[in-house]
Motif scaffolding. Sequence first.
Motif, PDB file in Angstrom:
ATOM      1  N   PRO A 104       0.809  -1.207   0.000  1.00 58.14           N
ATOM      2  CA  PRO A 104       0.000   0.000   0.000  1.00 58.14           C
ATOM      3  C   PRO A 104       0.849   1.267   0.000  1.00 58.14           C
ATOM      4  O   PRO A 104       1.864   1.328   0.668  1.00 58.14           O
ATOM      5  CB  PRO A 104      -0.798  -0.101   1.309  1.00 58.14           C
ATOM      6  CG  PRO A 104      -0.321  -1.321   2.016  1.00 58.14           C
ATOM      7  CD  PRO A 104       0.736  -1.971   1.243  1.00 58.14           C
ATOM      8  N   LYS A 105       0.412   2.251  -0.813  1.00 58.10           N
ATOM      9  CA  LYS A 105       1.109   3.533  -0.915  1.00 58.10           C
ATOM     10  C   LYS A 105       0.038   4.634  -0.936  1.00 58.10           C
ATOM     11  O   LYS A 105      -1.108   4.355  -1.311  1.00 58.10           O
ATOM     12  CB  LYS A 105       1.973   3.553  -2.183  1.00 58.10           C
ATOM     13  CG  LYS A 105       1.178   3.244  -3.430  1.00 58.10           C
ATOM     14  CD  LYS A 105       2.034   3.042  -4.651  1.00 58.10           C
ATOM     15  CE  LYS A 105       1.146   2.710  -5.835  1.00 58.10           C
ATOM     16  NZ  LYS A 105       1.811   2.437  -7.067  1.00 58.10           N
ATOM     17  N   PRO A 106       0.400   5.882  -0.552  1.00 58.68           N
ATOM     18  CA  PRO A 106      -0.613   6.945  -0.529  1.00 58.68           C
ATOM     19  C   PRO A 106      -1.255   7.110  -1.911  1.00 58.68           C
ATOM     20  O   PRO A 106      -0.554   7.082  -2.922  1.00 58.68           O
ATOM     21  CB  PRO A 106       0.185   8.192  -0.129  1.00 58.68           C
ATOM     22  CG  PRO A 106       1.441   7.663   0.484  1.00 58.68           C
ATOM     23  CD  PRO A 106       1.729   6.340  -0.150  1.00 58.68           C
ATOM     24  N   LEU A 163      -8.038  -1.071  -4.150  1.00 58.22           N
ATOM     25  CA  LEU A 163      -7.321  -2.095  -4.926  1.00 58.22           C
ATOM     26  C   LEU A 163      -7.489  -1.771  -6.405  1.00 58.22           C
ATOM     27  O   LEU A 163      -8.605  -1.546  -6.876  1.00 58.22           O
ATOM     28  CB  LEU A 163      -7.898  -3.488  -4.628  1.00 58.22           C
ATOM     29  CG  LEU A 163      -7.315  -4.633  -5.453  1.00 58.22           C
ATOM     30  CD1 LEU A 163      -5.869  -4.926  -5.048  1.00 58.22           C
ATOM     31  CD2 LEU A 163      -8.156  -5.902  -5.313  1.00 58.22           C
ATOM     32  N   ARG A 164      -6.347  -1.765  -7.152  1.00 61.55           N
ATOM     33  CA  ARG A 164      -6.416  -1.549  -8.612  1.00 61.55           C
ATOM     34  C   ARG A 164      -5.671  -2.689  -9.293  1.00 61.55           C
ATOM     35  O   ARG A 164      -4.487  -2.903  -9.010  1.00 61.55           O
ATOM     36  CB  ARG A 164      -5.736  -0.225  -9.004  1.00 61.55           C
ATOM     37  CG  ARG A 164      -6.468   1.009  -8.551  1.00 61.55           C
ATOM     38  CD  ARG A 164      -5.914   2.285  -9.157  1.00 61.55           C
ATOM     39  NE  ARG A 164      -4.519   2.539  -8.856  1.00 61.55           N
ATOM     40  CZ  ARG A 164      -3.973   3.757  -8.747  1.00 61.55           C
ATOM     41  NH1 ARG A 164      -4.714   4.826  -8.916  1.00 61.55           N
ATOM     42  NH2 ARG A 164      -2.699   3.907  -8.489  1.00 61.55           N
ATOM     43  N   CYS A 165      -6.366  -3.404 -10.175  1.00 66.56           N
ATOM     44  CA  CYS A 165      -5.711  -4.506 -10.896  1.00 66.56           C
ATOM     45  C   CYS A 165      -5.587  -4.134 -12.371  1.00 66.56           C
ATOM     46  O   CYS A 165      -6.524  -3.593 -12.961  1.00 66.56           O
ATOM     47  CB  CYS A 165      -6.525  -5.793 -10.785  1.00 66.56           C
ATOM     48  SG  CYS A 165      -6.594  -6.421  -9.116  1.00 66.56           S
ATOM     49  N   VAL A 204     -13.006  -7.732 -13.470  1.00 63.18           N
ATOM     50  CA  VAL A 204     -13.487  -8.946 -12.781  1.00 63.18           C
ATOM     51  C   VAL A 204     -12.418  -9.488 -11.829  1.00 63.18           C
ATOM     52  O   VAL A 204     -12.733 -10.067 -10.792  1.00 63.18           O
ATOM     53  CB  VAL A 204     -13.992 -10.060 -13.745  1.00 63.18           C
ATOM     54  CG1 VAL A 204     -15.185  -9.587 -14.543  1.00 63.18           C
ATOM     55  CG2 VAL A 204     -12.910 -10.610 -14.647  1.00 63.18           C
ATOM     56  N   THR A 205     -11.137  -9.265 -12.174  1.00 65.89           N
ATOM     57  CA  THR A 205     -10.055  -9.713 -11.295  1.00 65.89           C
ATOM     58  C   THR A 205     -10.089  -8.923  -9.980  1.00 65.89           C
ATOM     59  O   THR A 205      -9.973  -9.500  -8.894  1.00 65.89           O
ATOM     60  CB  THR A 205      -8.690  -9.534 -12.004  1.00 65.89           C
ATOM     61  OG1 THR A 205      -8.693 -10.335 -13.185  1.00 65.89           O
ATOM     62  CG2 THR A 205      -7.535  -9.931 -11.119  1.00 65.89           C
ATOM     63  N   THR A 206     -10.272  -7.597 -10.084  1.00 69.81           N
ATOM     64  CA  THR A 206     -10.373  -6.760  -8.879  1.00 69.81           C
ATOM     65  C   THR A 206     -11.518  -7.266  -8.001  1.00 69.81           C
ATOM     66  O   THR A 206     -11.346  -7.474  -6.797  1.00 69.81           O
ATOM     67  CB  THR A 206     -10.625  -5.276  -9.270  1.00 69.81           C
ATOM     68  OG1 THR A 206      -9.632  -4.888 -10.217  1.00 69.81           O
ATOM     69  CG2 THR A 206     -10.581  -4.363  -8.069  1.00 69.81           C
ATOM     70  N   ASN A 207     -12.671  -7.518  -8.610  1.00 68.31           N
ATOM     71  CA  ASN A 207     -13.837  -7.983  -7.839  1.00 68.31           C
ATOM     72  C   ASN A 207     -13.619  -9.373  -7.246  1.00 68.31           C
ATOM     73  O   ASN A 207     -14.137  -9.673  -6.177  1.00 68.31           O
ATOM     74  CB  ASN A 207     -15.091  -7.983  -8.716  1.00 68.31           C
ATOM     75  CG  ASN A 207     -15.569  -6.575  -9.000  1.00 68.31           C
ATOM     76  OD1 ASN A 207     -15.136  -5.623  -8.347  1.00 68.31           O
ATOM     77  ND2 ASN A 207     -16.435  -6.426  -9.976  1.00 68.31           N
ATOM     78  N   ALA A 208     -12.871 -10.203  -7.954  1.00 69.55           N
ATOM     79  CA  ALA A 208     -12.617 -11.566  -7.454  1.00 69.55           C
ATOM     80  C   ALA A 208     -11.694 -11.539  -6.233  1.00 69.55           C
ATOM     81  O   ALA A 208     -11.816 -12.358  -5.334  1.00 69.55           O
ATOM     82  CB  ALA A 208     -11.991 -12.416  -8.561  1.00 69.55           C
ATOM     83  N   LEU A 209     -10.769 -10.573  -6.199  1.00 70.51           N
ATOM     84  CA  LEU A 209      -9.780 -10.523  -5.111  1.00 70.51           C
ATOM     85  C   LEU A 209     -10.289  -9.768  -3.881  1.00 70.51           C
ATOM     86  O   LEU A 209      -9.924 -10.094  -2.745  1.00 70.51           O
ATOM     87  CB  LEU A 209      -8.487  -9.860  -5.618  1.00 70.51           C
ATOM     88  CG  LEU A 209      -7.728 -10.630  -6.708  1.00 70.51           C
ATOM     89  CD1 LEU A 209      -6.676  -9.731  -7.336  1.00 70.51           C
ATOM     90  CD2 LEU A 209      -7.055 -11.882  -6.131  1.00 70.51           C
ATOM     91  N   GLY A 267      -6.693   5.333   3.115  1.00 71.45           N
ATOM     92  CA  GLY A 267      -6.038   6.391   2.337  1.00 71.45           C
ATOM     93  C   GLY A 267      -5.009   5.895   1.330  1.00 71.45           C
ATOM     94  O   GLY A 267      -4.372   6.695   0.655  1.00 71.45           O
ATOM     95  N   THR A 268      -4.868   4.593   1.221  1.00 65.19           N
ATOM     96  CA  THR A 268      -3.802   4.073   0.344  1.00 65.19           C
ATOM     97  C   THR A 268      -4.378   3.388  -0.906  1.00 65.19           C
ATOM     98  O   THR A 268      -5.588   3.196  -1.029  1.00 65.19           O
ATOM     99  CB  THR A 268      -2.936   3.022   1.071  1.00 65.19           C
ATOM    100  OG1 THR A 268      -3.741   1.859   1.286  1.00 65.19           O
ATOM    101  CG2 THR A 268      -2.405   3.544   2.386  1.00 65.19           C
ATOM    102  N   VAL A 269      -3.455   2.993  -1.787  1.00 66.60           N
ATOM    103  CA  VAL A 269      -3.825   2.188  -2.951  1.00 66.60           C
ATOM    104  C   VAL A 269      -2.863   1.004  -3.046  1.00 66.60           C
ATOM    105  O   VAL A 269      -1.691   1.117  -2.697  1.00 66.60           O
ATOM    106  CB  VAL A 269      -3.804   3.040  -4.251  1.00 66.60           C
ATOM    107  CG1 VAL A 269      -2.431   3.599  -4.556  1.00 66.60           C
ATOM    108  CG2 VAL A 269      -4.306   2.231  -5.439  1.00 66.60           C
ATOM    109  N   VAL A 270      -3.395  -0.116  -3.472  1.00 69.12           N
ATOM    110  CA  VAL A 270      -2.573  -1.301  -3.749  1.00 69.12           C
ATOM    111  C   VAL A 270      -2.734  -1.595  -5.235  1.00 69.12           C
ATOM    112  O   VAL A 270      -3.856  -1.832  -5.705  1.00 69.12           O
ATOM    113  CB  VAL A 270      -3.037  -2.515  -2.907  1.00 69.12           C
ATOM    114  CG1 VAL A 270      -2.232  -3.748  -3.268  1.00 69.12           C
ATOM    115  CG2 VAL A 270      -2.950  -2.216  -1.420  1.00 69.12           C
ATOM    116  N   ASP A 271      -1.639  -1.519  -5.976  1.00 68.08           N
ATOM    117  CA  ASP A 271      -1.690  -1.801  -7.415  1.00 68.08           C
ATOM    118  C   ASP A 271      -1.227  -3.233  -7.685  1.00 68.08           C
ATOM    119  O   ASP A 271      -0.195  -3.659  -7.157  1.00 68.08           O
ATOM    120  CB  ASP A 271      -0.774  -0.838  -8.184  1.00 68.08           C
ATOM    121  CG  ASP A 271      -1.413   0.529  -8.361  1.00 68.08           C
ATOM    122  OD1 ASP A 271      -2.658   0.586  -8.488  1.00 68.08           O
ATOM    123  OD2 ASP A 271      -0.686   1.531  -8.374  1.00 68.08           O
TER     124      ASP A 271
END
Length: 240
Positions: free
Chosen positions: A47-49, A63-65, A92-97, A108-112
């Motif tokens: 995770p990063k800002p 979460l961003r895939c 669909v991958t984002t929703n599956a995870l 406040g973060t994002v995971v790519d």
Amino acid sequence: MTYKRSDGREADETRKIRAEVGVVPRADGSALFAFGDTIAIAAVYGPKPLHPQHLQNPEKGLLRCYYDMMSFSVGERKRPGPSRRSSEISFVTTNALMPALQLGNFPGTVVDVCISILQANAGTRCAGINAASMALAHAGISMSDLVTAVSVGQIDGQIAVDLTKEEEDYESGGEKTTDIPISFLPLSGKISLLQLDGGIKAEKLKEAIEIAQKTCSKIYEEQKKALKNIISRKEEKIKE
Ligand code: ADP
């Protein structure tokens, strides 16, 4: 059944599985997952800002895939860059995870998650999901479960797992193969992805889901083995 699998596999047999963790040294977490010659690599950053800041959620992380098939992954060069197909698979991958992630721990973060398909012979979204869930665990993102995926299909009336491209394209007497990618959260038994390309009767769909769940428990063991391997390798390094 009239259809015989050209690689001699049983209906409930996947191609050879390869699961490895820590394949991209500069990522925060990474993994490779292969069903035979379908090979996916996932790399996690974060995770990063999250920027711009107004998109940040003070209650949980985002979460961003990103799913991408390499130009050299198929016989004929694939046009590089995003497409409708890659956007759909990323979605669909984002929703599956998502159901396995405890993003409330990272406000406040994002995971790519970047998923690259190195070789494609069908089942790439499932290989990508398997690699991504291992990579997220490797990155130390809090998770309640892993996510495990496989495609099931109905070929000439017969249910079979982990279809190849040849099997996906098979047609007999006007009947096309039905392709059903499915993902499970193995501990809870919950389904987080179920897509259906083609037609299928209700009882056959039930059979397909059951065979997918059994297959996913085998895949889950491979995912856990790969994650344990990296932990024991790290412990050995600390001892040295
Ligand atoms: P999945 O790979 O998850 O089964 P699809 O059913 O959309 O997803 O694709 C099936 C297969 O079709 C891919 O795995 C790949 O082998 C092939 N394929 C998909 N897109 C392309 C493309 N642009 N060029 C060549 N082959 C492709």
